[in-house]
Design a protein around this motif. Structure first.
Motif, PDB file in Angstrom:
ATOM      1  N   LEU A  88      33.024  34.289  39.237  1.00 23.80           N
ATOM      2  CA  LEU A  88      34.255  34.886  38.721  1.00 23.80           C
ATOM      3  C   LEU A  88      35.452  34.044  39.149  1.00 23.80           C
ATOM      4  O   LEU A  88      35.572  33.684  40.320  1.00 23.80           O
ATOM      5  CB  LEU A  88      34.422  36.309  39.276  1.00 23.80           C
ATOM      6  CG  LEU A  88      35.764  36.997  38.998  1.00 23.80           C
ATOM      7  CD1 LEU A  88      35.936  37.288  37.512  1.00 23.80           C
ATOM      8  CD2 LEU A  88      35.892  38.290  39.805  1.00 23.80           C
ATOM      9  N   HIS A  91      38.790  42.067  43.398  1.00 21.03           N
ATOM     10  CA  HIS A  91      37.549  41.892  42.627  1.00 21.03           C
ATOM     11  C   HIS A  91      36.343  41.808  43.575  1.00 21.03           C
ATOM     12  O   HIS A  91      35.284  42.361  43.291  1.00 21.03           O
ATOM     13  CB  HIS A  91      37.622  40.624  41.766  1.00 21.03           C
ATOM     14  CG  HIS A  91      38.530  40.735  40.590  1.00 21.03           C
ATOM     15  ND1 HIS A  91      39.781  40.143  40.553  1.00 21.03           N
ATOM     16  CD2 HIS A  91      38.397  41.377  39.388  1.00 21.03           C
ATOM     17  CE1 HIS A  91      40.362  40.422  39.386  1.00 21.03           C
ATOM     18  NE2 HIS A  91      39.550  41.161  38.668  1.00 21.03           N
ATOM     19  N   ALA A  92      36.535  41.119  44.708  1.00 20.30           N
ATOM     20  CA  ALA A  92      35.425  40.930  45.664  1.00 20.30           C
ATOM     21  C   ALA A  92      34.902  42.264  46.193  1.00 20.30           C
ATOM     22  O   ALA A  92      33.688  42.481  46.301  1.00 20.30           O
ATOM     23  CB  ALA A  92      35.886  40.048  46.827  1.00 20.30           C
ATOM     24  N   ALA A  95      33.068  33.835  48.657  1.00 23.10           N
ATOM     25  CA  ALA A  95      34.419  33.767  48.076  1.00 23.10           C
ATOM     26  C   ALA A  95      35.103  32.478  48.516  1.00 23.10           C
ATOM     27  O   ALA A  95      34.847  31.975  49.606  1.00 23.10           O
ATOM     28  CB  ALA A  95      35.237  34.972  48.505  1.00 23.10           C
ATOM     29  N   ASP A 140      33.127  34.532  44.023  1.00 22.36           N
ATOM     30  CA  ASP A 140      34.485  34.826  43.565  1.00 22.36           C
ATOM     31  C   ASP A 140      35.322  33.642  44.044  1.00 22.36           C
ATOM     32  O   ASP A 140      35.593  33.510  45.232  1.00 22.36           O
ATOM     33  CB  ASP A 140      34.967  36.137  44.199  1.00 22.36           C
ATOM     34  CG  ASP A 140      36.424  36.456  43.867  1.00 22.36           C
ATOM     35  OD1 ASP A 140      37.081  35.618  43.214  1.00 22.36           O
ATOM     36  OD2 ASP A 140      36.905  37.524  44.281  1.00 22.36           O
TER      37      ASP A 140
END
Length: 304
Positions: free
Chosen positions: A98, A39-40, A55, A31
């Motif tokens: 993402l 979202h994570a 991330a 991410d």
């Protein structure tokens, strides 16, 4: 809402992003725009004990939201350093990436960051707060022609030429330091009843220039091809046409402009198969609950 997420936006099109990633329990995912971790958290929820989530976020405020999970790693860097940072951690291939582009609600709501037209603050707009260039530098040192280009290209402002001239004239009297000052300087150029939209376009243009957002996006997209495994998914959500055009072209052609290249037999040479023929947009009920979803466009591609 968990304390780490407080002040951060509700994740946009959460289900559609997860569908796009096609998460495997034991996969490795990235991410690249962690923010408040919305979202994570959902990616981690879908991963098994052997899965991993890396991330990225360059904003020091986002680091405070790091998730306490052995499968999670947060890298405090801009996503344009994707490949090198993954290699540093021994990761050469990933199953999905993402990116939720743009500014977080938290950055807009933190008055002292200078992103918002709502507060009279110093004109800063740096996503990475140790970067040298802020919005004041751009307004006070850029040549008139460069300001004209930025306002026209990044802000899609109709009277970009007059705007650049007005700013260059105003700064001869005194440096432009604050949001209030800037709004006062440009007041006579703003179409009546369109104040909010005009200011938003002006701030968008400055923000994109300060953070070199389009260059960073291009660099990230090129690196995504190198780090995704075959059948790995690239899921990108953008909020203005400039970003969306770059994403759309890159997913379709593997480059940002020009024609799709073909081999000797006429087969397309592109690194991705596009999964979303048209950009996915949020439905009316989500837009009603979350204004940020209004301009979001989601695109998904799979590495061939």
């Amino acid at each position: 809402m968990n304390s780490g997420e407080r002040g951060y936006h509700v994740p946009v099109m959460l289900e559609q992003c997860m569908d796009g990633l096609a998460i495997r329990e034991d996969g490795v995912y990235v991410d690249v725009t962690f923010g408040g971790g919305g979202h994570a958290r959902e990616i981690l929820r879908r991963l098994g004990p052997k899965g991993k989530l890396v991330a990225f976020d360059q904003d020091p405020d986002a680091v405070a939201n790091a998730l306490d999970d052995p499968r999670f790693l947060l890298i405090h860097q801009n996503f344009k350093f994707l490949k090198n940072n993954l290699r540093l951690h021994g990761i050469h291939q990933v199953d999905g990436i993402l990116a939720d582009l743009g500014v977080s609600s938290h950055q807009f709501d933190a008055a002292d960051r200078g992103f918002s037209i709502r507060f009279d603050a110093i004109l800063d707009m740096r996503m990475d707060q140790v970067a040298n260039q802020d919005a004041r530098t751009v307004l006070n040192t850029y040549a008139e022609g460069d300001l004209h280009r930025i306002f026209g290209m990044y802000g899609e402002i109709q009277n970009a030429k007059s705007l650049a001239k007005t700013i260059v004239t105003a700064r001869l009297n005194q440096p432009i330091e604050t949001v209030g000052q800037l709004k006062e300087i440009v007041a006579r150029l703003v179409p009546k009843g369109r104040e909010h939209k005009y200011h938003a376009q002006l701030f968008q243009a400055l923000r994109i220039e300060v953070n070199a957002e389009l260059e960073a996006l291009q660099s990230f997209l090129e690196q995504s091809v190198q780090v995704l495994s075959i059948a790995g998914r690239l899921v990108v959500m953008s909020y203005h046409s400039l970003e969306d055009r770059l994403v759309k072209n890159f997913m379709a052609k593997g480059k940002f402009s020009g024609e799709l290249e073909k081999d000797f037999y006429g087969n397309p040479i592109a690194p991705f198969k596009v999964i979303t023929r048209k950009a996915v947009v949020a439905d009316a009920s989500e837009v009603g609950q979350n204004n940020r979803a209004r301009s979001a466009k989601l695109r998904v591609a799979e590495k061939i």
